[in-house]
Enzyme design. Structure first.
Site, mmCIF file in Angstrom:
data_model
loop_
_atom_site.group_PDB
_atom_site.id
_atom_site.type_symbol
_atom_site.label_atom_id
_atom_site.label_comp_id
_atom_site.label_asym_id
_atom_site.label_seq_id
_atom_site.Cartn_x
_atom_site.Cartn_y
_atom_site.Cartn_z
ATOM 1 N N LYS A 190 -10.199 12.809 7.962
ATOM 2 C CA LYS A 190 -9.859 12.391 9.372
ATOM 3 C C LYS A 190 -9.480 13.471 10.403
ATOM 4 O O LYS A 190 -9.194 14.549 9.854
ATOM 5 C CB LYS A 190 -8.265 11.636 9.368
ATOM 6 C CG LYS A 190 -8.369 10.363 8.636
ATOM 7 C CD LYS A 190 -6.751 9.865 8.806
ATOM 8 C CE LYS A 190 -6.560 8.690 7.945
ATOM 9 N NZ LYS A 190 -7.314 7.436 8.727
ATOM 10 N N LYS A 217 0.843 -1.365 0.089
ATOM 11 C CA LYS A 217 -0.048 0.011 0.043
ATOM 12 C C LYS A 217 0.931 1.252 -0.031
ATOM 13 O O LYS A 217 1.749 1.626 1.083
ATOM 14 C CB LYS A 217 -0.772 0.063 1.177
ATOM 15 C CG LYS A 217 -1.783 1.136 1.533
ATOM 16 C CD LYS A 217 -2.803 1.256 2.343
ATOM 17 C CE LYS A 217 -3.147 2.544 2.883
ATOM 18 N NZ LYS A 217 -4.120 2.384 3.833
ATOM 19 N N ASP A 244 -2.613 10.178 3.827
ATOM 20 C CA ASP A 244 -4.006 9.860 3.910
ATOM 21 C C ASP A 244 -4.682 10.864 4.761
ATOM 22 O O ASP A 244 -4.628 10.831 5.969
ATOM 23 C CB ASP A 244 -4.125 8.387 4.457
ATOM 24 C CG ASP A 244 -5.668 7.991 4.607
ATOM 25 O OD1 ASP A 244 -6.450 8.544 3.989
ATOM 26 O OD2 ASP A 244 -5.816 6.964 5.474
ATOM 27 N N ARG A 280 -7.755 -0.474 0.687
ATOM 28 C CA ARG A 280 -8.039 -1.710 0.128
ATOM 29 C C ARG A 280 -8.823 -1.448 -1.361
ATOM 30 O O ARG A 280 -8.494 -2.293 -2.120
ATOM 31 C CB ARG A 280 -9.392 -2.158 0.942
ATOM 32 C CG ARG A 280 -10.727 -1.454 1.110
ATOM 33 C CD ARG A 280 -11.688 -1.549 2.513
ATOM 34 N NE ARG A 280 -11.141 -1.178 3.547
ATOM 35 C CZ ARG A 280 -11.637 -1.375 4.649
ATOM 36 N NH1 ARG A 280 -12.558 -2.364 4.845
ATOM 37 N NH2 ARG A 280 -11.155 -1.033 5.763
ATOM 38 N N ASP A 307 1.408 6.001 5.674
ATOM 39 C CA ASP A 307 0.583 5.340 5.242
ATOM 40 C C ASP A 307 0.999 4.796 3.848
ATOM 41 O O ASP A 307 0.263 4.014 3.107
ATOM 42 C CB ASP A 307 -0.757 6.091 4.954
ATOM 43 C CG ASP A 307 -1.986 5.019 5.149
ATOM 44 O OD1 ASP A 307 -2.001 4.173 5.593
ATOM 45 O OD2 ASP A 307 -3.276 5.319 4.518
HETATM 46 N N1 BES Z 1 -4.318 4.171 6.709
HETATM 47 C C1 BES Z 1 -5.696 4.160 7.384
HETATM 48 C C2 BES Z 1 -5.634 3.173 8.948
HETATM 49 C C3 BES Z 1 -4.537 3.327 9.731
HETATM 50 C C4 BES Z 1 -4.741 4.459 10.650
HETATM 51 C C5 BES Z 1 -3.497 2.827 9.996
HETATM 52 C C6 BES Z 1 -3.862 4.667 11.628
HETATM 53 C C7 BES Z 1 -2.469 3.042 10.982
HETATM 54 C C8 BES Z 1 -2.657 3.739 11.723
HETATM 55 C C9 BES Z 1 -6.661 3.693 6.745
HETATM 56 O O1 BES Z 1 -6.563 3.910 5.339
HETATM 57 C C10 BES Z 1 -7.879 3.848 7.234
HETATM 58 O O2 BES Z 1 -8.354 5.085 7.410
HETATM 59 N N2 BES Z 1 -8.813 2.868 7.465
HETATM 60 C C11 BES Z 1 -10.068 3.192 8.372
HETATM 61 C C12 BES Z 1 -10.923 2.172 7.899
HETATM 62 C C13 BES Z 1 -12.554 2.431 7.993
HETATM 63 C C14 BES Z 1 -12.996 3.834 7.459
HETATM 64 C C15 BES Z 1 -13.447 1.382 7.719
HETATM 65 C C16 BES Z 1 -9.981 2.926 9.656
HETATM 66 O O3 BES Z 1 -9.124 1.800 10.082
HETATM 67 O O4 BES Z 1 -10.514 3.520 10.668
HETATM 68 ZN ZN ZN Z 2 -4.804 4.777 4.535
HETATM 69 MN MN MN Z 3 -7.855 6.084 5.192
#
Ligand code: BES
Ligand code: ZN
Ligand code: MN
Length: 459
Positions: free
Chosen positions: A240, A228, A233, A314, A251
């Protein structure tokens, strides 16, 4: 700076590694100066405590590193790296290497402890150096350390200097160093070449999204690594909150980790055919951003309802996994900083992984112990498949409720992998939140050394 052992001909200080219980016996073997000096300073051989003993001129005659107790060391990986961090800058050689249960781990930990992220700050010295102990394969350990240093550098570099274009450049530099082939599909070409979800996630950024495709090796089993590469992000339109965005330069940790692993594989000339696929994008906000409730048609043809633009990883990985599945492949691995849920489940130190093949899981778990690179197996739990199936499309990128967030993300990815391909997915964190032995605070590789050690068994 390269993480390397000191030349065996450099002047060096003998370093004795001594456990707490063995200290008094060891002191008996030393002359009175050493005994008196160490007793005088109250040296107890606690883990991480070090002392230099001078000669008659006040020059360092020997160094001693406390090795604590076995119970205390069980809480650490790379216990000897504590000595590297504590000793003054000089070159050392192990005087009693036989006291160390795992010389490879000790030597690697020492090199990794010398890592500094010095791109923006000069005057960061690597500190104490080590002559490679006898019996360790120093070239192999240096290759592993160089791969890990590449991973850390890529993660630590801020998004201002590590956008999709610079990640592309880093992959090209690596390919050039090892004679690998590389091709990149960027910008609008992603649409004509059928990578619609990589384009959708990345198109809002001023820095064009791309898919990096590197291949190396002429013969042997085929290994495909997918990482990835979300260079920053923001969450997209589902932006966020500030606290969650703070670390999001990392990320692209999955991309950084597969590039580091690729470097280890190529530098040690492993007999395999390697392919590295990196969807590199910035999940940004502009008038062209993809939106909640958009329905994307993926490269595979499956439709995806976007229920959260922050579940972007994803989406970009799905198109890359589809591409990987279009040609024969003996093992397919994805690595991604995919979910916050994985962190909640296992914290920053363990790399959770999913596997479609039990023998691969078993080999990986055993290799992880040998490589001091802890992993934890998670389930592709089929009953949760329904959670990723919305009403009006084939798949949902962000199931409501948020139960089992790491598992549903893994199940989503598996939908894009060819039926008979052995598949392993790592949901990593890629970040060391506070300094630990051999791992300064900042970007860190996870799972790469475990995979490297497992490959000869599984391929
Ligand atoms: N990059 C993030 C996941 C992440 C956040 C990894 C903090 C490590 C530390 C990912 O793209 C994301 O935002 N995932 C969301 C998915 C949700 C919206 C279904 C998450 O994990 O909150
Ligand atoms: Zn992400
Ligand atoms: Mn994300």
């Amino acid at each position: 700076m390269p993480l390397a052992f000191a030349s065996s001909s450099s002047p060096s200080i003998p370093l004795h590694v001594v456990e707490e219980d063995a200290l008094s016996a060891w002191l008996e073997t030393q002359d009175a100066t050493v005994r008196n000096w160490l007793n005088g300073m109250g040296f107890k051989a606690e883990l991480g405590k070090v002392a230099l003993v001078p000669d008659a001129q006040g020059m360092p005659a020997l160094a001693v590193a406390g090795y604590g107790t076995r119970d205390r060391r069980a809480r650490d990986r790379f216990a000897l790296a504590r000595a590297q961090a504590a000793l003054p800058a000089a070159t050392y050689r192990l005087a009693n290497a036989d006291a160390l249960p795992d010389l490879d781990e000790a030597a690697l930990g020492w090199l990794l402890s010398q890592y500094r992220f010095d791109r923006y700050k000069s005057g960061t010295a690597p500190g104490a150096a080590l002559i490679a102990p006898e019996g360790v394969d120093s070239a192999r350990i240096e290759a592993i350390a160089a791969g890990e240093a590449l991973t850390r550098d890529l993660i630590n570099t801020p998004a201002s200097d590590m956008g999709p274009d610079q990640l592309d450049r880093a992959a090209r530099d690596l390919a050039a160093e090892f004679g690998a082939d590389i091709s990149v599909v960027a910008g609008e070409d992603l649409l004509s070449r059928n990578f619609p979800m990589i384009h959708a996630v990345g198109r809002a950024s001023a820095r064009a999204p791309r898919l990096i495709d590197m291949t190396w090796g002429e013969a042997g089993p085929r290994l495909v690594l997918v990482g990835k590469g979300v260079c920053f992000d923001t969450g997209g339109l589902n932006i966020k909150p500030a606290a969650s965005m703070g670390l999001m330069k990392k990320d692209m940790g999955g991309a950084a980790t597969v590039l580091g692993l690729a470097r280890m594989i190529m530098a040690s000339d492993m007999p395999l055919r390697l392919r590295v696929l990196i969807p590199a994008v910035e999940n940004s906000i502009s008038g062209s951003a993809f939106r909640p409730q958009d329905i994307l048609t993926s490269r595979k043809g499956l439709t995806v309802e976007v229920n959260n633009t922050d579940a972007e990883g994803r989406l970009v990985l799905a198109d890359a996994l589809t591409l990987a599945s279009e040609t024969p492949c003996d093992l397919l691995v994805s690595m991604a900083t995919l979910t916050g849920a994985a962190r909640v489940a296992v914290g920053p130190d363990l790399a959770p992984f999913y596997s479609t093949d039990e023998s691969v899981s078993a080999a990986l778990k055993a290799a992880a112990v040998r490589a001091a690179d802890p992993v934890w197996e998670m389930p592709f739990h089929a009953p949760y498949e329904e959670m990723i199936e919305p009403q009006i499309a084939d798949l949902d990128n962000a199931p409501s409720g948020g139960f089992a967030g790491s598992i549903t993300a893994a199940l989503f990815l598996r939908r894009f992998v060819g039926e008979d391909i052995r598949y392993v997915h790592f949901d990593i964190y890629g970040w060391q939140p506070k300094a630990a032995p051999a791992r300064p605070k900042g970007g860190v590789g996870q799972g790469a050394r475990a995979l490297l050690a497992a490959l000869p068994e599984v391929l």
